[in-house]
Structure formats: C-alpha cells, structure tokens
Design a protein around this motif. Structure first.
Motif, mmCIF file in Angstrom:
data_model
loop_
_atom_site.group_PDB
_atom_site.id
_atom_site.type_symbol
_atom_site.label_atom_id
_atom_site.label_comp_id
_atom_site.label_asym_id
_atom_site.label_seq_id
_atom_site.Cartn_x
_atom_site.Cartn_y
_atom_site.Cartn_z
ATOM 1 N N LEU A 15 0.802 -1.219 0.000
ATOM 2 C CA LEU A 15 0.000 0.000 0.000
ATOM 3 C C LEU A 15 0.838 1.273 0.000
ATOM 4 O O LEU A 15 0.380 2.322 -0.424
ATOM 5 C CB LEU A 15 -0.932 0.014 1.218
ATOM 6 C CG LEU A 15 -2.030 -1.052 1.216
ATOM 7 C CD1 LEU A 15 -2.870 -0.934 2.483
ATOM 8 C CD2 LEU A 15 -2.916 -0.931 -0.017
ATOM 9 N N MET A 17 1.862 3.304 2.503
ATOM 10 C CA MET A 17 1.099 4.274 3.288
ATOM 11 C C MET A 17 1.876 5.573 3.475
ATOM 12 O O MET A 17 3.115 5.576 3.426
ATOM 13 C CB MET A 17 0.752 3.671 4.650
ATOM 14 C CG MET A 17 -0.072 2.407 4.571
ATOM 15 S SD MET A 17 -1.691 2.666 3.810
ATOM 16 C CE MET A 17 -2.501 3.620 5.092
ATOM 17 N N ARG A 26 6.430 14.082 -1.896
ATOM 18 C CA ARG A 26 5.421 13.190 -2.472
ATOM 19 C C ARG A 26 5.999 11.836 -2.867
ATOM 20 O O ARG A 26 5.501 11.162 -3.751
ATOM 21 C CB ARG A 26 4.747 13.858 -3.683
ATOM 22 C CG ARG A 26 3.322 13.385 -3.934
ATOM 23 C CD ARG A 26 2.759 13.976 -5.192
ATOM 24 N NE ARG A 26 1.393 13.498 -5.397
ATOM 25 C CZ ARG A 26 0.715 13.633 -6.531
ATOM 26 N NH1 ARG A 26 1.282 14.213 -7.570
ATOM 27 N NH2 ARG A 26 -0.508 13.190 -6.633
ATOM 28 N N TYR A 72 -0.181 13.073 -0.102
ATOM 29 C CA TYR A 72 -0.623 13.195 -1.486
ATOM 30 C C TYR A 72 0.069 12.195 -2.411
ATOM 31 O O TYR A 72 -0.169 12.201 -3.625
ATOM 32 C CB TYR A 72 -0.415 14.625 -1.965
ATOM 33 C CG TYR A 72 -1.121 15.605 -1.071
ATOM 34 C CD1 TYR A 72 -2.504 15.556 -0.911
ATOM 35 C CD2 TYR A 72 -0.411 16.557 -0.333
ATOM 36 C CE1 TYR A 72 -3.159 16.425 -0.063
ATOM 37 C CE2 TYR A 72 -1.062 17.436 0.514
ATOM 38 C CZ TYR A 72 -2.432 17.364 0.655
ATOM 39 O OH TYR A 72 -3.080 18.227 1.499
ATOM 40 N N PHE A 74 -0.421 9.079 -1.766
ATOM 41 C CA PHE A 74 -1.278 7.919 -1.532
ATOM 42 C C PHE A 74 -2.647 8.163 -2.166
ATOM 43 O O PHE A 74 -3.199 9.252 -2.078
ATOM 44 C CB PHE A 74 -1.433 7.676 -0.026
ATOM 45 C CG PHE A 74 -2.177 6.412 0.317
ATOM 46 C CD1 PHE A 74 -1.575 5.177 0.159
ATOM 47 C CD2 PHE A 74 -3.466 6.468 0.787
ATOM 48 C CE1 PHE A 74 -2.245 4.003 0.477
ATOM 49 C CE2 PHE A 74 -4.154 5.309 1.119
ATOM 50 C CZ PHE A 74 -3.542 4.072 0.953
ATOM 51 N N GLY A 75 -3.175 7.160 -2.815
ATOM 52 C CA GLY A 75 -4.505 7.284 -3.390
ATOM 53 C C GLY A 75 -4.460 7.542 -4.886
ATOM 54 O O GLY A 75 -3.404 7.536 -5.528
ATOM 55 N N SER A 76 -5.622 7.800 -5.461
ATOM 56 C CA SER A 76 -5.766 7.874 -6.918
ATOM 57 C C SER A 76 -5.342 9.203 -7.521
ATOM 58 O O SER A 76 -5.012 9.289 -8.695
ATOM 59 C CB SER A 76 -7.233 7.624 -7.291
ATOM 60 O OG SER A 76 -8.047 8.708 -6.844
ATOM 61 N N GLY A 77 -5.375 10.281 -6.724
ATOM 62 C CA GLY A 77 -5.082 11.597 -7.279
ATOM 63 C C GLY A 77 -6.223 12.144 -8.124
ATOM 64 O O GLY A 77 -6.020 13.044 -8.940
ATOM 65 N N TYR A 78 -7.428 11.636 -7.927
ATOM 66 C CA TYR A 78 -8.574 12.065 -8.732
ATOM 67 C C TYR A 78 -9.221 13.311 -8.134
ATOM 68 O O TYR A 78 -9.579 13.338 -6.954
ATOM 69 C CB TYR A 78 -9.603 10.943 -8.835
ATOM 70 C CG TYR A 78 -10.860 11.339 -9.584
ATOM 71 C CD1 TYR A 78 -10.809 11.729 -10.916
ATOM 72 C CD2 TYR A 78 -12.094 11.336 -8.941
ATOM 73 C CE1 TYR A 78 -11.960 12.091 -11.601
ATOM 74 C CE2 TYR A 78 -13.257 11.691 -9.613
ATOM 75 C CZ TYR A 78 -13.183 12.067 -10.943
ATOM 76 O OH TYR A 78 -14.326 12.439 -11.603
ATOM 77 N N ASN A 87 -1.838 12.343 -12.006
ATOM 78 C CA ASN A 87 -0.940 11.234 -11.698
ATOM 79 C C ASN A 87 0.465 11.423 -12.258
ATOM 80 O O ASN A 87 1.335 10.590 -12.044
ATOM 81 C CB ASN A 87 -1.537 9.916 -12.199
ATOM 82 C CG ASN A 87 -1.842 9.943 -13.690
ATOM 83 O OD1 ASN A 87 -1.367 10.821 -14.425
ATOM 84 N ND2 ASN A 87 -2.645 8.993 -14.140
#
Length: 330
Positions: A15, A17, A26, A72, A74-78, A87
């Motif tokens: 993951l 994290m 980042r 920032y 972590f995750g999709s960046g959507y 991305n």
C-alpha cells in the motif's frame, strides 16, 4: 462467523502508506547530484532563514513540507471537481534534496542557492523551490536570467519592496524590489498584499511606478481573479513566488509573519491555475512555512497541496498545448 473476516481469495499488495518510506516530496525519486539530473521538474529545498525579521524556524520548512506531502503520494489523485486524475504519468518529477546552507553566512548561502538553480535550469528542468525565508527568492531570480523576459506573480501579505535594512539588500523584506532591478524581469502582479508590513508608503509608490499590480484579497474577491491578472501578458514566461502568509493566519498559522485577512486555500489554488493558463511557468517557490508554530502540521500540508496542484496545472497546460511526448490525463 465473523462478517468482518478477510476474504480468503484476496491479493496482498504493497500500500505504501503515507507514514512509511523515505519522505522525499510526495515520495518522488531522489537525485541529489545535479550533474545527473534528468527530469521535467526538480524540487529543491533552501532551508535558509537567516534574515528572518520575526519568528525564526522557516529553515525547517522544506523538511516539514516533504513530510506532509506524503499524504498526497497515496490514493488515486482524482479531482472530482475538475474530473481529472493528477498522476504525472510520463512526466518526471524528482526531489533534489537541499541547497548547502552555511550557518551564519547569508552571502555564501545565497551563492549556493543561485548556483543550484542555474544548474537545474541548464538541465532543462523546472525548479520548484521550498523555503526558507523569502530572501531565497533573490538568488533564485538571478538564476533565471537565461530565461530572459520573465513575468512575476507574487502571493504574499507583504510587498517585500524595502530598499535595504541597514545596508542589507538581500533579506526577506526586499526580494521584489531586487527582482524589479533585474533586466530579465518584466511585469509583476503582487496579490494578497494587505495590512501593515515592512514596506513604507514610498515603497508602494516605487512599486506602482515600476508598473506592478498590487491587490489585496478583499479587492480580488470583488473583481475576480481574471480581472486581477488582466494587466499580465498572455503567452509569456512566468515565475511565481508564494509566501505562505499570503494565506489567512487562521488557515496557515505556521508562518514567519502571519497576517489576518488573507486568502483561503481554494483562492490561491485558483490563482495558480489561472497563471498556468496565462503563460509558460518556468519555476516557482513557496517560502516562509514555519512548522515550529503549527504543531498540527496543517500549514505544511496546505503548502504541499498547493505545490502538488501547481505542478499538475502546469502539466495539464503543457498537455493542452500539444506536448504529445507526455501522457497526463488518464
């Protein structure tokens, strides 16, 4: 049967994290030898706060911004408001570590800063500079001379147009005046200026005589961002300098000289988006984050988010202008 039990056929994944790993900005790749730099964007810290006039501690800003930026990574960046996935695919962003700071020697530290930024530019990368107090903008600006005609947008509570302080010309109180004296600097917009600062009325008179647009958050809210930037040329080169005290003190308390009546996060983000659409951004800095006065880390987190936003705004505009060598939107 435990209804919360893990399914037996799950696939184990890493993951990464936010609280794990090495905290480059980042979690971007690291390149501390500028001779080996090969990137589109180069993030570099300048932990120099030797000219601080009020609350010292901005030297810890780059480290704190990097730590908070891990969120920032972590995750999709959507971004559902813009319906865009941020991305950076196909664009190389690296963290170059920090400029060498010589404690007690402002001159040598500024020389080191200018040298590092010149190297980054010579390698074809866009410098993204983490301060440090606002004095670091002067050596960065000197390093921009190869870019020739450069327009400047400042987001700040203070004008930073002081002539000198007991003979000192390169402090946090005069980077904008120093920039106005450089042949390669063109037009200026100074946004967020408000309240009582280091500059005197005659400094404001000098800035206006230079041709600078000077507006407070209150004025910009009345007229709108497009109107605030109308005097700035389209299609030309831009450098942006962001003092975290341009944001309201209630939003970003971890600043060297926090000031009430400032911008909110969304307003600064929208200004940065407008600048990216207006011209070619060749670099920017974000200065004066002082984590010693914000134990929550929120100020550093907002700073990191604004940097992430601006990188993506710049990339999106490059993509929109037909840079087919990169892939941005997914």
């Amino acid at each position: 049967m435990n209804k919360y039990a893990k399914k037996q056929d799950y696939t184990r994944v890493k993951l990464d994290m936010p609280f794990t790993g090495i905290t480059s900005f980042r979690k971007y790749p690291i390149c501390t030898n500028l001779d080996d730099l090969d990137a589109d964007f180069a993030i570099i810290g300048v932990p120099n706060d030797m000219t601080t006039a009020w609350r010292s501690g901005a030297r810890m800003g780059p480290r704190s911004i990097r730590e908070q930026s891990s969120l920032y990574a972590f995750g999709s960046g959507y971004d559902h408001e813009r319906d865009i996935v941020y991305n950076n695919d196909g664009w190389k962003v690296v963290d170059c570590g920090d400029v060498s700071i010589i404690n007690g020697d402002v001159e040598q530290s500024h020389e080191n800063t200018e040298e590092a930024i010149r190297k980054i530019i010579s390698k074809g990368a866009i410098p993204i500079v983490l301060g440090g107090d606002h004095s670091i903008t002067s050596p960065v600006a000197f390093a921009l001379e190869s870019e020739e005609k450069v327009n400047v947008v400042q987001i700040d509570a203070h004008l930073d147009w002081l002539k000198d302080a007991s003979g000192q010309r390169f402090t946090l109180s005069n980077p904008m005046r120093r920039m106005s004296e450089m042949e390669h600097i063109n037009k200026m917009a100074q946004l967020g200026i408000r309240g009582v600062g280091s500059s005197q009325k005659e400094d404001f008179d000098d800035a206006r005589a230079y041709g600078s647009t000077i507006l407070s958050p209150k004025q910009i809210r009345k007229m709108g961002i497009e109107e605030a930037l109308k005097e700035m040329p389209n299609g030309e080169k831009y450098y942006v300098t962001i003092d975290i005290d341009g944001l309201d003190a209630s939003v970003a308390p971890g600043a060297g000289s926090p000031s009430p009546g400032g911008f909110f996060y969304d307003e600064v983000s929208e200004i940065l988006e407008a600048v990216a659409k207006k011209g070619q951004v060749i670099g920017f800095d974000l200065v004066e984050v002082n984590p010693l006065y914000d134990p929550t880390g929120v100020t550093s987190q907002i700073a990191a988010r604004l940097i992430v936003d601006f990188i993506n705004f710049i990339i999106r505009e490059k993509q929109n202008q037909g840079d087919s060598s990169r892939v941005f939107l997914s």
